[in-house]
Scaffold this motif. Structure first.
Motif, short mmCIF file in Angstrom:
data_model
loop_
_atom_site.label_atom_id
_atom_site.label_comp_id
_atom_site.label_asym_id
_atom_site.label_seq_id
_atom_site.Cartn_x
_atom_site.Cartn_y
_atom_site.Cartn_z
N LEU A 262 47.96 63.21 24.22
CA LEU A 262 46.77 62.70 23.51
C LEU A 262 45.96 63.84 22.89
O LEU A 262 44.74 63.89 23.03
N GLN A 301 29.54 58.10 17.75
CA GLN A 301 30.83 57.43 17.82
C GLN A 301 31.91 58.47 18.11
O GLN A 301 32.87 58.60 17.36
N LEU A 303 34.98 60.67 18.85
CA LEU A 303 36.41 60.42 18.93
C LEU A 303 37.03 61.23 20.05
O LEU A 303 38.09 60.87 20.58
N PRO A 319 40.70 59.94 23.78
CA PRO A 319 41.24 58.79 24.50
C PRO A 319 42.23 58.03 23.61
O PRO A 319 42.21 58.19 22.38
N GLN A 320 43.09 57.24 24.24
CA GLN A 320 44.18 56.57 23.53
C GLN A 320 43.72 55.83 22.28
O GLN A 320 44.33 55.94 21.20
N GLN A 321 42.63 55.06 22.41
CA GLN A 321 42.18 54.20 21.32
C GLN A 321 41.82 55.02 20.07
O GLN A 321 42.21 54.68 18.95
N ALA A 322 41.09 56.10 20.29
CA ALA A 322 40.71 56.97 19.16
C ALA A 322 41.95 57.65 18.61
O ALA A 322 42.15 57.72 17.38
N ASP A 324 44.98 56.69 18.49
CA ASP A 324 45.82 55.79 17.70
C ASP A 324 45.30 55.61 16.28
O ASP A 324 46.07 55.35 15.36
N LYS A 325 43.98 55.75 16.12
CA LYS A 325 43.38 55.53 14.80
C LYS A 325 43.52 56.73 13.86
O LYS A 325 43.46 56.59 12.65
#
Lengths: 361, 361
Positions: A262, A301, A303, A319-322, A324-325
């Motif tokens: 990550l 916000q 990242l 983190p994973q969610q950020a 991935d974007k």
């Protein structure tokens, strides 16, 4: 379009930071003599004029020359005077109202012998930071230096100058205020002790954390915060400002991604951000990473954060969610840990209105 | 006469460092493609010509442009290609032999679509450093990238490029050699695995510690050490060089002394040395302090070390004997912890013969 590491400057935030400090000084009836070592830019410096600023602080003779050449006529070099530069100091003192800082008899003797023009002179006073200066409680040394200064023709004693840099080691407003109050008491006691012989002693007080969290400048004649023009990640952490006050961010292109750990790699390294670091949860932290829309960064916000730096690489943990974007070729914004050092490395700003703002070379 | 922080460059030591590495490469029959990010100077770069060097490494597109404009016609940008800079990459590739480094299918697709000129292409390969690049053992990803590259018209696959930067975390020659041997084995295995489809794969190997301590470059086609042009305090600590090999030192004026804590304050701070730091006896160490005679520093006679840095201040700790000898107004020499970052900050050198040597701005 941004394609490479670029130091973005949000002029509106910067002006609001300047205005806030100028208003505060006005209300408290102290002179605002901002430290220009943070921005090192004639143009950014000129923005202070609208808020009534006509005297400044710098950290080197070279920087004093630069701002003198850009119209500033009242400058304090808040760094122990370097006697080897006496001749430039002397030339500058012929043209502008120049103040220097001394802390030893050797320096006083040497400069008094060499200078032919008067310079305002402060004694650098240490209220507990422990970097340099004469300890505020060391009345013996203070009396000796004042005796030397009394007999000087060109070193004109003004007062005591203090940078309470130990506020940078705090993590709360209360800790900052405690340091500030202790510094104030030490300086006032010193002033009182010397007041029979020197009734006009002035007290010059520095550091962005103190001046940001306090409105009480009683006893001081001037304040010299510098970093507050931009603020940074460290000042947010200390509590001097909100993330939304930070006026500079480094735009960095994403060049690689490592899903298994990550981590995102950006072009934005030690030659852009500097290696100044904070420790957060016992991990090194070289800056907070935010989304960038065109040339505006989106606060609050996050990242991720810059976990490691080499010369040109920034290694960002997300983190994973950020993660991935984020895509290769995106530009991300990094709030620097120490905006003074980042600005010094970048040597120019791109204003969020698109114009390029130059700095001292 | 030196009066302010100045980066001194001992040309004789520098030439001898260049010669040693060039000879070593010649003897081992590998190409010497030095990394120019350390000195960032057209003039210092030109000194390599006398030792047969005609191809170089840089760390950014901007630096590639600078050296291309200064006569270099064979340049590898050893940093994951930034797709946003495709147009400059394309322009450069029209003029010189340009090599880039990729590590993802996204980057390969994007550049192949945009570029109209051929660029040599390496796959950035990670042999354990863990900064960036495809893991050398990840044959699946490697095969996928090679398949992509095979169908490219403008991205011409050359081979695998590795920077074994984990040698910087070592403290002995043996540790360095172990890392180098492991990297070599990984790269050779990878090459063998791919050799049916790609019989001409080249291996490009970097890092100053490996190339300094080893003479065995078997299996590699080229080496790319950069820091070895100057070396520094960290390389001495690692064992890559002797203190006497270090070719740059920061001259700093003494501005204050603190006898009660045996500290000397110099003008020479984070904006000169950078905040790169080593830990010695669990204490931060920002550089070794040596006596300076005119513009020559005296090796192996340490006066102390830089224990703390702020923007312009260097705080030097000294034993009593050294402390007593140092006077306000003296110039001292500081061997930087990381010469690449110090050079990048100083933006010019003063050669020990007195001439000023400029750098990329």
């Amino acid at each position: 379009m941004l394609t490479q590491p670029t130091l973005l400057l949000d002029k509106a935030k910067c002006l609001s930071n300047i205005e806030r400090m100028a208003q505060k000084a006005l209300k408290a009836n102290v002179t605002f003599r901002p430290h220009f070592k943070t921005h090192q830019s004639a143009e950014v410096g000129s923005w202070f004029r609208a808020y009534g600023v006509d005297c400044i602080t710098v950290s080197s003779v070279k920087m004093a020359l630069y701002f003198a050449n850009n119209g500033w006529t009242d400058i304090t070099i808040a760094f122990p005077a370097n006697i080897l530069e006496w001749s430039t100091i002397n030339e500058l003192a012929a043209k502008i109202n120049l103040n220097i800082v001394v802390e030893s008899a050797e320096t006083i003797h040497y400069l008094e012998k060499q200078l032919t023009n008067p310079v305002g002179t402060y004694i650098k006073t240490d209220t507990g930071y422990g970097r340099t200066g004469v300890a505020a409680e060391d009345y013996g040394t203070m009396q000796q230096l004042l005796k030397e200064l009394k007999s000087c023709k060109n070193l004109i004693f003004i007062g005591f100058l203090c940078h309470a840099g130990h506020t940078y080691n705090t993590q709360s407003r209360d800790e900052i205020l405690t340091i500030m109050e202790s510094s104030r008491q030490q300086l006032l006691a010193l002033k009182t002790f010397m007041s029979n012989d020197f009734p006009l002693i002035q007290l010059s007080y520095g550091d962005t954390p103190s001046c940001s969290v306090s409105d009480n400048f009683e006893g001081f004649d001037e304040i010299r915060p510098g970093n507050c023009v931009f603020y940074d990640d460290m000042q947010t952490r200390i509590g001097s400002c909100h993330q939304d006050d930070i006026a500079v961010a480094l735009a960095c292109p994403v060049v690689a991604k490592h899903p298994e750990r990550l981590e995102v790699i950006v072009h934005g390294g030690a030659v852009h951000l500097s290696k100044d670091v904070m420790s957060i949860n016992n991990q090194p932290h070289f800056g907070t990473v935010l989304p960038l829309m065109e040339n505006k960064w989106l606060v609050n916000q996050p990242l991720g954060y810059v976990a490691k730096l080499s010369q040109e690489h920034g290694i960002i943990k997300m983190p994973q969610q950020a993660f991935d974007k984020v895509k290769i070729g995106d530009m991300l914004a990094v709030l620097p840990v120490h905006s003074c050092l980042t600005a010094n490395l970048m040597k120019a700003y791109q204003s969020t209105d698109g114009s390029v703002i130059s700095m001292m070379v």
